[in-house]
Enzyme design. Structure first.
Site, short mmCIF file in Angstrom:
data_model
loop_
_atom_site.label_atom_id
_atom_site.label_comp_id
_atom_site.label_asym_id
_atom_site.label_seq_id
_atom_site.Cartn_x
_atom_site.Cartn_y
_atom_site.Cartn_z
N SER A 23 -4.78 13.01 0.32
CA SER A 23 -5.01 12.49 1.66
C SER A 23 -6.46 12.67 2.09
O SER A 23 -7.09 11.76 2.65
CB SER A 23 -4.09 13.20 2.66
OG SER A 23 -2.75 12.97 2.37
N ARG A 128 6.97 -2.36 -1.36
CA ARG A 128 6.97 -1.44 -0.24
C ARG A 128 6.64 -2.15 1.07
O ARG A 128 5.72 -2.97 1.12
CB ARG A 128 5.98 -0.29 -0.50
CG ARG A 128 6.38 0.54 -1.70
CD ARG A 128 5.41 1.65 -2.00
NE ARG A 128 5.41 2.67 -0.96
CZ ARG A 128 4.62 3.75 -0.99
NH1 ARG A 128 3.78 3.90 -2.01
NH2 ARG A 128 4.67 4.63 -0.03
N SER A 173 5.01 8.47 10.96
CA SER A 173 4.27 7.97 9.80
C SER A 173 2.79 8.27 9.98
O SER A 173 2.13 7.69 10.84
CB SER A 173 4.46 6.46 9.63
OG SER A 173 3.57 5.96 8.63
N ASP A 326 6.48 14.30 0.82
CA ASP A 326 6.25 13.99 -0.60
C ASP A 326 6.74 15.10 -1.52
O ASP A 326 6.78 14.91 -2.74
CB ASP A 326 4.76 13.74 -0.86
CG ASP A 326 4.30 12.38 -0.35
OD1 ASP A 326 5.11 11.44 -0.37
OD2 ASP A 326 3.14 12.26 0.07
N ARG A 357 13.60 7.62 -3.29
CA ARG A 357 13.58 8.95 -3.89
C ARG A 357 14.88 9.71 -3.70
O ARG A 357 15.15 10.66 -4.44
CB ARG A 357 12.38 9.76 -3.37
CG ARG A 357 11.06 9.28 -3.96
CD ARG A 357 9.87 10.06 -3.47
NE ARG A 357 8.66 9.62 -4.17
CZ ARG A 357 7.42 9.82 -3.74
NH1 ARG A 357 7.22 10.45 -2.58
NH2 ARG A 357 6.38 9.41 -4.43
#
Length: 444
Positions: A23, A128, A173, A326, A357
Site C-alpha cells: 500500500s 473485478r 473500502s 487481505d 477468497r
C-alpha cells in the site's frame, strides 16, 4: 502453470525481512509523481502490482527510476514528479496487470485531470468490479465507458475542473476512499469522504506527509470525516517503506503452527488500521513479541519475534475485518490448526478480491483435510488441536490465480502430514517475489 508441493520441513528458525508494504509502495510512487522535485524511496516492494503503478506514472509524464543497490541489498527509487494537475495524456492503454489497487487509485488521479486514459488488466483483474469507484468519481465530473458489469477494460475521461463532493462510503473500502481523496488533490475547494467503518489510513498519513491540507474528524455517529483541500502543491519526500504486514502474515502463521519454530521478522509495519492479524492471532494464544518498536515516516514499525504456540479457536470480531482483510486466508490456515472452533463473519469483501477468497479457501483447506463450513459471509473452521493436517494427496489445490491463496496453502503444507500441492505458484510474484526463497531458507 508452475505447480509445487509444499512439505513439512521441521521447525522454522532464523531472521527474515519481508518486502516493503504494498500500500505504501503504490502511494510513494503516485504521490512522488505528483510532487515537484525529487522523491527518494528505499524498501519499495518490487512486485508486479507496484511495477504496474510505476509504469503508469511514467506513461503520464513522471520520471520513475530504479537506482543501484543500497547497503542492505535493496534498491533506491528516484522519482521526479510533474506536479498536481500536470499529468500528461498516456499514449497507450495503462496495463494494470493484476493490481486492483493500482486501478482504483489511478482512476482517482486521472479523474480530476484533463486527460483520457484506458485501463486494461489480466483475466483476474478484468472480472473485478470497479463500480464502487466509478460512482463517486462520476459525481466529481469524470466520464467512464466500462465493460459490462463495470469491469475492465474501461475508458476514463477526466474532468477539468472536477467538482468537489461530500461522499459517504456505502461499503468500507480503503481503495475507494483513496481514489476520491486523490481526485480531490486537483479539484478546487474541499472534497469530503465520510467513512462509517475505519479502513487503512495510509493515504491520509502520506498525503499529509507530502504537504496536502487534509483533516480527519470523528462525527457524532463515530464516523471518520476526511477533508482534503484541492489544487494542492505536494513536496518531494525521502521515504523508507516498512515491511508489509500482509506479507509478514504468512510467516507469522507458519511459525505459530509449525512445532519448535522461533522466527524474527524485521521491520514490519504495524499501522493500527493494518495490523489486525497480529491482534487476532494473539487472541488465539499466539506468542508474538514486538522488539525495538519505532516510528518511520509517520508509520509505527517493529521487529516481530514469533514462537510456536498452541492456538485456540475464537469468534473473530467482524469490526476488525477492514484492518486485516487481505490476511484472512492466512488466518484460516491458523484456525485449521487451532484447538476448537473459529468463526469468521462480515467478510463479504473477500468474495470480490483476486478470487472469491471465502469459497476458494474453503475448497483448498477441505482438500488438505481441514474441517471447514462456508457461510454467506465467512468460514467456520474446526481446528485439529495442533495435529498436522492430513494434506492434499490426490490433486493440486486450485488457487484461481490468487497470490494470497497460493501462499496460504504453501504454509498449510508445512503443517501437514502429506504436503499440499499448489496448482500454480506464479501469481505469488504479484506481491511477494521472494516468498519461496525465504521459506526455503528457513528449513531446518
Amino acid at each position: 502453470m508452475r505447480p509445487r508441493r509444499f512439505m513439512p520441513v521441521g521447525p522454522l528458525k532464523g531472521t527474515i525481512r519481508v518486502p516493503g508494504d504494498k500500500s505504501i509502495s503504490h502511494r510513494s510512487i503516485m504521490l512522488g509523481a505528483l510532487a515537484v522535485g525529487e522523491t527518494r524511496v528505499t524498501g519499495l516492494l518490487e512486485g508486479e502490482d507496484v511495477l504496474s503503478t510505476a509504469a503508469a506514472m511514467r506513461a503520464m509524464g513522471a520520471s520513475v527510476l530504479r537506482q543501484a543497490q543500497d547497503d542492505r541489498g535493496g534498491a533506491e527509487w528516484i522519482i521526479h514528479g510533474v506536479g498536481v494537475g500536470a499529468l500528461l495524456q498516456p499514449e497507450a492503454a495503462l496495463d494494470m496487470g493484476n493490481s486492483g489497487t493500482s486501478t482504483r487509485l489511478l482512476m482517482g488521479l486521472v479523474a480530476s485531470h484533463p486527460i483520457t486514459a484506458s485501463f486494461i488488466g489480466d483475466a483476474s483483474l478484468s472480472k473485478r468490479p470497479m463500480g464502487r469507484a466509478i460512482e463517486p468519481l462520476s459525481r466529481m465530473g469524470a466520464e467512464f465507458t466500462a465493460s459490462p458489469g463495470g469491469t475492465l477494460p474501461l475508458m476514463l475521461r477526466g474532468a477539468s475542473p472536477a467538482v468537489p463532493i461530500e461522499y459517504r462510503l456505502p461499503v468500507a473500502s480503503a481503495q475507494v476512499k483513496s481514489a476520491i481523496l486523490l481526485a480531490g488533490l486537483n479539484t478546487p475547494g474541499v472534497t469530503t469522504v465520510i467513512e462509517p467503518v475505519p479502513t487503512r489510513d495510509h493515504s491520509e498519513r502520506m498525503l499529509r506527509g507530502f504537504g496536502a491540507e487534509l483533516s480527519v474528524e470523528i462525527d457524532s455517529d463515530g464516523a471518520r470525516v476526511i477533508r482534503i483541500r484541492g489544487e494542492a502543491e505536494l513536496k518531494p519526500q525521502v521515504i523508507e517503506v516498512p515491511g508489509d504486514p500482509s506479507s509478514a502474515a504468512f510467516f507469522i502463521v507458519a511459525a505459530l503452527i509449525v512445532p519448535g519454530s522461533e522466527l524474527t521478522i524485521q521491520n514490519v509495519g504495524l499501522n493500527p488500521t493494518r495490523a489486525g492479524i497480529v491482534e487476532v492471532l494473539r487472541q488465539m494464544g499466539g506468542n508474538i513479541t514486538e522488539v525495538n518498536p519505532r516510528e518511520v515516516g509517520g508509520e509505527p514499525v517493529a521487529d516481530l519475534l514469533v514462537r510456536h504456540s498452541a492456538l485456540k479457536g475464537i469468534a473473530v470480531d467482524p469490526a476488525i475485518a477492514p484492518s486485516m482483510i487481505d490476511e484472512f486466508p492466512a488466518l484460516f490456515v491458523a484456525a485449521a490448526l487451532a484447538e476448537g472452533t473459529t468463526v469468521t463473519t462480515g467478510l463479504d469483501e473477500l468474495r470480490v478480491k483476486e478470487s472469491d477468497r471465502i469459497s476458494v479457501m474453503a475448497a483448498a483447506l477441505s482438500a488438505a483435510g481441514a474441517r471447514v463450513t462456508e457461510t454467506e459471509d465467512g468460514l467456520t473452521i474446526e481446528g485439529t488441536g495442533g495435529d498436522p493436517l492430513p494434506g492434499a494427496n490426490n490433486q493440486p489445490v486450485a488457487t484461481h490465480l490468487d497470490h494470497r491463496i497460493a501462499m496460504s496453502m504453501a504454509v498449510a503444507g508445512l503443517a501437514s502430514r502429506g504436503g499440499v500441492e499448489v496448482d500454480d505458484t506464479r501469481p505469488i510474484a504479484t506481491s511477494f517475489p521472494q516468498f519461496e526463497a525465504l521459506l526455503d531458507g528457513l528449513k531446518g
